[in-house]
Design a protein around this motif. Structure first.
Motif, PDB file in Angstrom:
ATOM      1  N   SER A  17       0.695  -1.474   0.177  1.00  0.00           N
ATOM      2  CA  SER A  17       0.084   0.214   0.554  1.00  0.00           C
ATOM      3  C   SER A  17       0.538   1.391   0.241  1.00  0.00           C
ATOM      4  CB  SER A  17      -0.899  -0.170   1.228  1.00  0.00           C
ATOM      5  OG  SER A  17      -2.057  -1.137   1.400  1.00  0.00           O
ATOM      6  N   LEU A  18       0.034   2.482  -0.397  1.00  0.00           N
ATOM      7  CA  LEU A  18       0.948   3.554  -0.435  1.00  0.00           C
ATOM      8  C   LEU A  18      -0.313   4.863  -0.742  1.00  0.00           C
ATOM      9  CD1 LEU A  18       3.020   3.639  -3.333  1.00  0.00           C
ATOM     10  CD2 LEU A  18       3.937   3.880  -0.735  1.00  0.00           C
ATOM     11  N   ARG A  19       0.106   5.717  -0.022  1.00  0.00           N
ATOM     12  CA  ARG A  19      -1.129   7.254   0.406  1.00  0.00           C
ATOM     13  C   ARG A  19       0.001   7.925  -0.268  1.00  0.00           C
ATOM     14  NH1 ARG A  19      -3.394  10.414   5.157  1.00  0.00           N
ATOM     15  NH2 ARG A  19      -1.665  11.505   5.079  1.00  0.00           N
ATOM     16  N   LEU A  20      -0.694   8.141  -1.458  1.00  0.00           N
ATOM     17  CA  LEU A  20      -0.022   9.713  -2.030  1.00  0.00           C
ATOM     18  C   LEU A  20      -0.824  11.089  -1.586  1.00  0.00           C
ATOM     19  CD1 LEU A  20       0.409   8.247  -5.923  1.00  0.00           C
ATOM     20  CD2 LEU A  20       1.829   7.801  -4.483  1.00  0.00           C
ATOM     21  N   SER A  21       0.172  12.321  -0.967  1.00  0.00           N
ATOM     22  CA  SER A  21      -0.347  13.481  -1.285  1.00  0.00           C
ATOM     23  C   SER A  21      -0.600  14.338  -2.519  1.00  0.00           C
ATOM     24  CB  SER A  21      -0.299  13.975  -0.322  1.00  0.00           C
ATOM     25  OG  SER A  21       0.336  12.943   1.217  1.00  0.00           O
ATOM     26  N   ARG A  56     -18.132  15.068  -1.762  1.00  0.00           N
ATOM     27  CA  ARG A  56     -19.351  14.499  -2.168  1.00  0.00           C
ATOM     28  C   ARG A  56     -18.371  13.119  -2.806  1.00  0.00           C
ATOM     29  NH1 ARG A  56     -21.665  18.518   0.263  1.00  0.00           N
ATOM     30  NH2 ARG A  56     -23.131  18.522  -1.288  1.00  0.00           N
ATOM     31  N   THR A  57     -18.962  13.954  -4.098  1.00  0.00           N
ATOM     32  CA  THR A  57     -18.607  13.094  -5.157  1.00  0.00           C
ATOM     33  C   THR A  57     -17.246  13.163  -5.361  1.00  0.00           C
ATOM     34  OG1 THR A  57     -20.415  14.402  -5.943  1.00  0.00           O
ATOM     35  CG2 THR A  57     -19.425  13.151  -7.702  1.00  0.00           C
ATOM     36  N   THR A  58     -17.103  11.183  -5.998  1.00  0.00           N
ATOM     37  CA  THR A  58     -15.604  10.335  -5.734  1.00  0.00           C
ATOM     38  C   THR A  58     -16.004  10.219  -8.086  1.00  0.00           C
ATOM     39  OG1 THR A  58     -16.107   8.870  -4.631  1.00  0.00           O
ATOM     40  CG2 THR A  58     -14.954  10.590  -4.241  1.00  0.00           C
ATOM     41  N   SER A  59     -14.732   9.536  -8.077  1.00  0.00           N
ATOM     42  CA  SER A  59     -14.947   8.746  -9.808  1.00  0.00           C
ATOM     43  C   SER A  59     -13.714   8.032  -9.317  1.00  0.00           C
ATOM     44  CB  SER A  59     -14.759   9.764 -10.280  1.00  0.00           C
ATOM     45  OG  SER A  59     -14.928   9.423 -11.720  1.00  0.00           O
ATOM     46  N   TYR A  60     -13.845   6.930 -10.874  1.00  0.00           N
ATOM     47  CA  TYR A  60     -12.467   5.901 -10.343  1.00  0.00           C
ATOM     48  C   TYR A  60     -12.878   6.007 -11.776  1.00  0.00           C
ATOM     49  CZ  TYR A  60     -12.098   6.612  -5.054  1.00  0.00           C
ATOM     50  OH  TYR A  60     -11.922   7.064  -4.022  1.00  0.00           O
ATOM     51  N   ALA A  61     -11.103   4.947 -12.252  1.00  0.00           N
ATOM     52  CA  ALA A  61     -11.150   4.081 -13.399  1.00  0.00           C
ATOM     53  C   ALA A  61     -11.794   2.784 -12.911  1.00  0.00           C
ATOM     54  CB  ALA A  61      -9.883   4.853 -13.530  1.00  0.00           C
ATOM     55  N   ASP A  62     -12.392   2.632 -14.165  1.00  0.00           N
ATOM     56  CA  ASP A  62     -12.461   0.853 -13.382  1.00  0.00           C
ATOM     57  C   ASP A  62     -11.563  -0.373 -13.152  1.00  0.00           C
ATOM     58  OD1 ASP A  62     -14.440   0.662 -16.205  1.00  0.00           O
ATOM     59  OD2 ASP A  62     -15.241   1.138 -13.785  1.00  0.00           O
ATOM     60  N   SER A  63      -9.817   0.143 -14.209  1.00  0.00           N
ATOM     61  CA  SER A  63      -8.662  -1.143 -12.940  1.00  0.00           C
ATOM     62  C   SER A  63      -8.477  -0.568 -11.959  1.00  0.00           C
ATOM     63  CB  SER A  63      -7.483  -0.039 -14.016  1.00  0.00           C
ATOM     64  OG  SER A  63      -7.356   0.970 -14.190  1.00  0.00           O
ATOM     65  N   PHE A  68      -8.167   1.612  -4.830  1.00  0.00           N
ATOM     66  CA  PHE A  68      -8.050   2.910  -4.775  1.00  0.00           C
ATOM     67  C   PHE A  68      -9.001   3.871  -3.682  1.00  0.00           C
ATOM     68  CE2 PHE A  68      -4.061   2.919  -7.852  1.00  0.00           C
ATOM     69  CZ  PHE A  68      -4.161   2.802  -7.241  1.00  0.00           C
ATOM     70  N   THR A  69      -8.581   5.013  -2.755  1.00  0.00           N
ATOM     71  CA  THR A  69      -9.717   5.259  -2.500  1.00  0.00           C
ATOM     72  C   THR A  69      -9.027   7.331  -2.286  1.00  0.00           C
ATOM     73  OG1 THR A  69     -10.632   3.912  -0.685  1.00  0.00           O
ATOM     74  CG2 THR A  69     -11.320   6.466  -0.769  1.00  0.00           C
ATOM     75  N   LEU A  81      -4.561   9.703  -1.912  1.00  0.00           N
ATOM     76  CA  LEU A  81      -4.830   8.794  -2.803  1.00  0.00           C
ATOM     77  C   LEU A  81      -4.313   7.729  -2.711  1.00  0.00           C
ATOM     78  CD1 LEU A  81      -6.468   7.955  -6.063  1.00  0.00           C
ATOM     79  CD2 LEU A  81      -4.273   7.375  -6.413  1.00  0.00           C
ATOM     80  N   GLN A  82      -5.448   6.578  -1.494  1.00  0.00           N
ATOM     81  CA  GLN A  82      -4.710   5.492  -0.636  1.00  0.00           C
ATOM     82  C   GLN A  82      -4.983   4.401  -1.811  1.00  0.00           C
ATOM     83  OE1 GLN A  82      -3.590   5.376   2.849  1.00  0.00           O
ATOM     84  NE2 GLN A  82      -3.388   3.075   1.704  1.00  0.00           N
TER      85      GLN A  82
END
Length: 125
Positions: A17-21, A56-63, A68-69, A81-82
């Protein structure tokens, strides 16, 4: 105007795991939608995730969905980005981008005016 600085990228083993800032300057950061994109060598820059300025609204790539959160802390002017369950195919330079008041088309690079310099994530198998 907003300036963005990414951090947190490094070499990690598969499954780790990594958390990007993404740290932003500017007093109106809370009105900016922020996206994460990544670019692997020889490939186009691709959308990873985005968080609306309302938080409140998020969007993610299917991959990366489910692994990721994206989140934001407007008091700290930072978006995170967790990344869990990392895979070798997640290896790329990761960039954050921001645009004021963006309300859709989160996965479109051309919608974002402001970009950071990127942070490298390398996942070993």
């Amino acid at each position: 105007q907003v300036q963005l600085v990414e951090s947190g990228g490094r070499l990690v083993q598969a499954g780790g795991s990594l958390r990007l800032s993404c740290a932003a300057s500017g007093r109106t950061f809370s009105s900016y939608t922020v996206g994460w994109f990544r670019q692997a060598p020889g490939k186009e820059r691709e959308f990873v995730a985005a968080i609306h300025w309302n938080g409140r609204t998020t969007s993610y790539a299917d991959s990366i969905k489910g692994r990721f959160t994206i989140s934001r802390d407007n008091a700290q002017n930072t978006v995170y980005l967790q990344m869990n369950g990392l895979k070798p195919e997640d290896t790329a330079a990761y960039y954050c981008a921001a645009e004021s008041g963006l309300n859709g088309s989160y996965d479109s690079r051309v919608k974002y005016r402001y970009w950071g310099q990127g942070t490298q994530v390398t996942v070993s198998s």
